[in-house]
Design a protein around this motif. Structure first.
Motif, PDB file in Angstrom:
ATOM      1  N   ALA A 194       2.362  -0.908  -4.581  1.00  0.00           N
ATOM      2  CA  ALA A 194       3.001   0.135  -3.778  1.00  0.00           C
ATOM      3  C   ALA A 194       1.922   1.129  -3.338  1.00  0.00           C
ATOM      4  CB  ALA A 194       4.088   0.854  -4.576  1.00  0.00           C
ATOM      5  N   LYS A 195       1.953   1.508  -2.073  1.00  0.00           N
ATOM      6  CA  LYS A 195       0.939   2.418  -1.553  1.00  0.00           C
ATOM      7  C   LYS A 195       1.601   3.447  -0.640  1.00  0.00           C
ATOM      8  CE  LYS A 195      -3.471   2.468   0.964  1.00  0.00           C
ATOM      9  NZ  LYS A 195      -4.500   1.625   1.626  1.00  0.00           N
ATOM     10  N   VAL A 196       1.248   4.708  -0.840  1.00  0.00           N
ATOM     11  CA  VAL A 196       1.732   5.804   0.004  1.00  0.00           C
ATOM     12  C   VAL A 196       0.517   6.472   0.646  1.00  0.00           C
ATOM     13  CG1 VAL A 196       2.959   7.993   0.079  1.00  0.00           C
ATOM     14  CG2 VAL A 196       3.767   6.176  -1.427  1.00  0.00           C
ATOM     15  N   THR A 197       0.567   6.647   1.968  1.00  0.00           N
ATOM     16  CA  THR A 197      -0.562   7.206   2.706  1.00  0.00           C
ATOM     17  C   THR A 197      -0.121   8.446   3.474  1.00  0.00           C
ATOM     18  OG1 THR A 197      -1.557   5.013   2.970  1.00  0.00           O
ATOM     19  CG2 THR A 197      -2.335   6.759   4.439  1.00  0.00           C
ATOM     20  N   TRP A 198      -0.917   9.509   3.390  1.00  0.00           N
ATOM     21  CA  TRP A 198      -0.703  10.728   4.158  1.00  0.00           C
ATOM     22  C   TRP A 198      -1.845  10.884   5.150  1.00  0.00           C
ATOM     23  CZ3 TRP A 198      -3.618  15.335   4.444  1.00  0.00           C
ATOM     24  CH2 TRP A 198      -2.990  16.376   5.159  1.00  0.00           C
ATOM     25  N   SER A 199      -1.507  11.053   6.418  1.00  0.00           N
ATOM     26  CA  SER A 199      -2.505  11.211   7.467  1.00  0.00           C
ATOM     27  C   SER A 199      -2.461  12.631   8.006  1.00  0.00           C
ATOM     28  CB  SER A 199      -2.246  10.215   8.605  1.00  0.00           C
ATOM     29  OG  SER A 199      -2.334   8.886   8.138  1.00  0.00           O
ATOM     30  N   GLY A 200      -3.551  13.344   7.867  1.00  0.00           N
ATOM     31  CA  GLY A 200      -3.690  14.706   8.358  1.00  0.00           C
ATOM     32  C   GLY A 200      -5.147  14.935   8.691  1.00  0.00           C
ATOM     33  N   PRO A 201      -5.694  16.126   8.424  1.00  0.00           N
ATOM     34  CA  PRO A 201      -7.137  16.333   8.580  1.00  0.00           C
ATOM     35  C   PRO A 201      -7.934  15.313   7.765  1.00  0.00           C
ATOM     36  CG  PRO A 201      -6.007  18.415   8.230  1.00  0.00           C
ATOM     37  CD  PRO A 201      -4.991  17.346   8.000  1.00  0.00           C
ATOM     38  N   LEU A 202      -7.410  14.969   6.591  1.00  0.00           N
ATOM     39  CA  LEU A 202      -7.897  13.862   5.768  1.00  0.00           C
ATOM     40  C   LEU A 202      -6.843  12.765   5.771  1.00  0.00           C
ATOM     41  CD1 LEU A 202      -9.149  15.666   2.524  1.00  0.00           C
ATOM     42  CD2 LEU A 202     -10.603  14.476   4.154  1.00  0.00           C
ATOM     43  N   THR A 203      -7.278  11.541   5.548  1.00  0.00           N
ATOM     44  CA  THR A 203      -6.341  10.460   5.248  1.00  0.00           C
ATOM     45  C   THR A 203      -6.426  10.203   3.754  1.00  0.00           C
ATOM     46  OG1 THR A 203      -6.581   9.447   7.428  1.00  0.00           O
ATOM     47  CG2 THR A 203      -5.727   8.060   5.662  1.00  0.00           C
ATOM     48  N   VAL A 204      -5.299  10.372   3.065  1.00  0.00           N
ATOM     49  CA  VAL A 204      -5.257  10.240   1.607  1.00  0.00           C
ATOM     50  C   VAL A 204      -4.220   9.191   1.241  1.00  0.00           C
ATOM     51  CG1 VAL A 204      -4.887  11.432  -0.589  1.00  0.00           C
ATOM     52  CG2 VAL A 204      -5.896  12.663   1.352  1.00  0.00           C
ATOM     53  N   ALA A 205      -4.573   8.300   0.323  1.00  0.00           N
ATOM     54  CA  ALA A 205      -3.662   7.230  -0.071  1.00  0.00           C
ATOM     55  C   ALA A 205      -3.617   7.113  -1.587  1.00  0.00           C
ATOM     56  CB  ALA A 205      -4.091   5.892   0.538  1.00  0.00           C
ATOM     57  N   GLY A 206      -2.426   6.900  -2.102  1.00  0.00           N
ATOM     58  CA  GLY A 206      -2.239   6.640  -3.524  1.00  0.00           C
ATOM     59  C   GLY A 206      -1.695   5.232  -3.710  1.00  0.00           C
ATOM     60  N   THR A 207      -2.256   4.498  -4.671  1.00  0.00           N
ATOM     61  CA  THR A 207      -1.871   3.106  -4.901  1.00  0.00           C
ATOM     62  C   THR A 207      -1.476   2.906  -6.357  1.00  0.00           C
ATOM     63  OG1 THR A 207      -3.391   2.315  -3.197  1.00  0.00           O
ATOM     64  CG2 THR A 207      -2.649   0.699  -4.822  1.00  0.00           C
ATOM     65  N   LEU A 208      -0.387   2.180  -6.564  1.00  0.00           N
ATOM     66  CA  LEU A 208       0.036   1.784  -7.904  1.00  0.00           C
ATOM     67  C   LEU A 208       0.270   0.281  -7.879  1.00  0.00           C
ATOM     68  CD1 LEU A 208       0.810   2.722 -10.770  1.00  0.00           C
ATOM     69  CD2 LEU A 208       3.178   2.903  -9.953  1.00  0.00           C
ATOM     70  N   ALA A 209      -0.398  -0.449  -8.792  1.00  0.00           N
ATOM     71  CA  ALA A 209      -0.289  -1.904  -8.833  1.00  0.00           C
ATOM     72  C   ALA A 209       0.029  -2.355 -10.254  1.00  0.00           C
ATOM     73  CB  ALA A 209      -1.589  -2.552  -8.352  1.00  0.00           C
ATOM     74  N   TYR A 210       0.775  -3.472 -10.349  1.00  0.00           N
ATOM     75  CA  TYR A 210       1.186  -3.979 -11.666  1.00  0.00           C
ATOM     76  C   TYR A 210       1.197  -5.492 -11.644  1.00  0.00           C
ATOM     77  CZ  TYR A 210       4.184  -5.241 -15.591  1.00  0.00           C
ATOM     78  OH  TYR A 210       4.690  -5.814 -16.728  1.00  0.00           O
ATOM     79  N   ALA A 211       0.650  -6.099 -12.700  1.00  0.00           N
ATOM     80  CA  ALA A 211       0.697  -7.542 -12.903  1.00  0.00           C
ATOM     81  C   ALA A 211       1.263  -7.808 -14.287  1.00  0.00           C
ATOM     82  CB  ALA A 211      -0.693  -8.161 -12.762  1.00  0.00           C
ATOM     83  N   ASP A 212       2.292  -8.659 -14.361  1.00  0.00           N
ATOM     84  CA  ASP A 212       2.917  -8.926 -15.656  1.00  0.00           C
ATOM     85  C   ASP A 212       2.299 -10.119 -16.371  1.00  0.00           C
ATOM     86  OD1 ASP A 212       3.824 -10.860 -13.949  1.00  0.00           O
ATOM     87  OD2 ASP A 212       5.965 -10.553 -14.351  1.00  0.00           O
ATOM     88  N   ASP A 213       1.383 -10.841 -15.680  1.00  0.00           N
ATOM     89  CA  ASP A 213       0.711 -12.001 -16.293  1.00  0.00           C
ATOM     90  C   ASP A 213      -0.712 -12.049 -15.763  1.00  0.00           C
ATOM     91  OD1 ASP A 213       0.197 -14.292 -17.723  1.00  0.00           O
ATOM     92  OD2 ASP A 213       1.301 -15.618 -16.373  1.00  0.00           O
TER      93      ASP A 213
END
Length: 250
Positions: free
Chosen positions: A134-153
């Motif tokens: 899952a990734k959320v990106t904010w675009s403004g004077p800066l472009t900032v993105a937060g990522t959360l990843a999960y693997a169960d195996d």
């Protein structure tokens, strides 16, 4: 405090399965009138989440993405890899996801990537696995993105992997240059303290665009107590400079 010694299987999984997810996440770029896009890259080292996937050697990479008008996308990406004697020679990743603009500033990207590896010697073992991102990106004077990843195996080892990352980039206007920085946290749990590893990664970079091509020079590193332990057994966790030239079509 966790024991400093990690089990061999977990340490192997760490160096094996930190691959291409960043390219899968590039599918959030603006939709083109043509639904297919391709990327090609040459890099002095394939580094993913702070860890070299090519034993600090060069890599050649290519990817293809199909983007539907309603936000769905799917694609594939490949690179050479080097995980040591008997290990695979190539990584092929397949991804599918959904991308949407929440408003003028915010974008949401949900996807799953299947990491696969080819060219292993007999007896090396199957290390293919899925990761949900899952990734959320904010675009403004800066472009900032937060990522959360999960693997169960993770790496087909039965371990659970969680990754949380934050990235930022700043465009220096008409010069064609941009500055970037990333930081992330990887946690892999194979059960019990002896089967757990946690470490951070970080990078800073400068890029220059040349039409469809982009040249990037970046400095990458891993840190934390487990990273220090892993560095004693392998150079792939050590800091270094990486130079990459990529081309996007269209």
């Amino acid at each position: 405090m966790k024991p400093v010694k990690l089990c061999t299987a977990l340490a192997t999984a760490l160096l094996l399965a930190l691959p291409m997810s960043a390219f899968a996440q590039e599918a959030e770029e603006e939709e083109s009138s043509f639904p297919l896009s391709a990327t090609f890259a040459v890099t002095t080292d394939y580094v993913f989440r702070g860890v070299s996937q090519t034993d600090n050697e060069p890599a050649f990479q290519a990817g293809l993405t199909y983007s539907a008008p309603f936000g769905l996308y799917a694609g594939a990406w490949g690179s050479n890899v080097d995980f040591g004697e008997g290990g695979p020679n190539f990584e092929f990743d397949y991804f599918v996801g959904w991308n949407t603009d929440l408003n003028d500033s915010w974008n949401l990207d949900l996807g799953v990537t299947r990491y696969t590896y080819e060219g292993s010697s007999d007896g090396y073992g199957d290390i293919d696995y899925n990761e949900y991102i899952a990734k959320v990106t904010w675009s403004g004077p800066l472009t900032v993105a937060g990522t959360l990843a999960y693997a169960d195996d993770y790496s087909n080892s039965g371990a659970e992997e969680t990754y949380a990352g934050l990235s930022a980039s700043y465009d220096l206007g008409d010069s064609g240059f941009s500055l970037g920085a990333t930081t992330g946290y990887t946690s892999i749990d194979a059960g019990g303290d002896a089967g757990r590893a946690d470490f951070f990664d970080g990078s800073v970079s400068v890029s220059k665009g040349f039409g469809p091509a982009t040249a990037t020079l970046g400095y990458y590193d891993t840190f934390g107590s487990d990273a220090e332990e892993l560095r004693r057994g392998s150079d792939i966790y050590k800091p270094g400079l990486v130079f990459t030239v990529s081309v996007a079509v269209p």
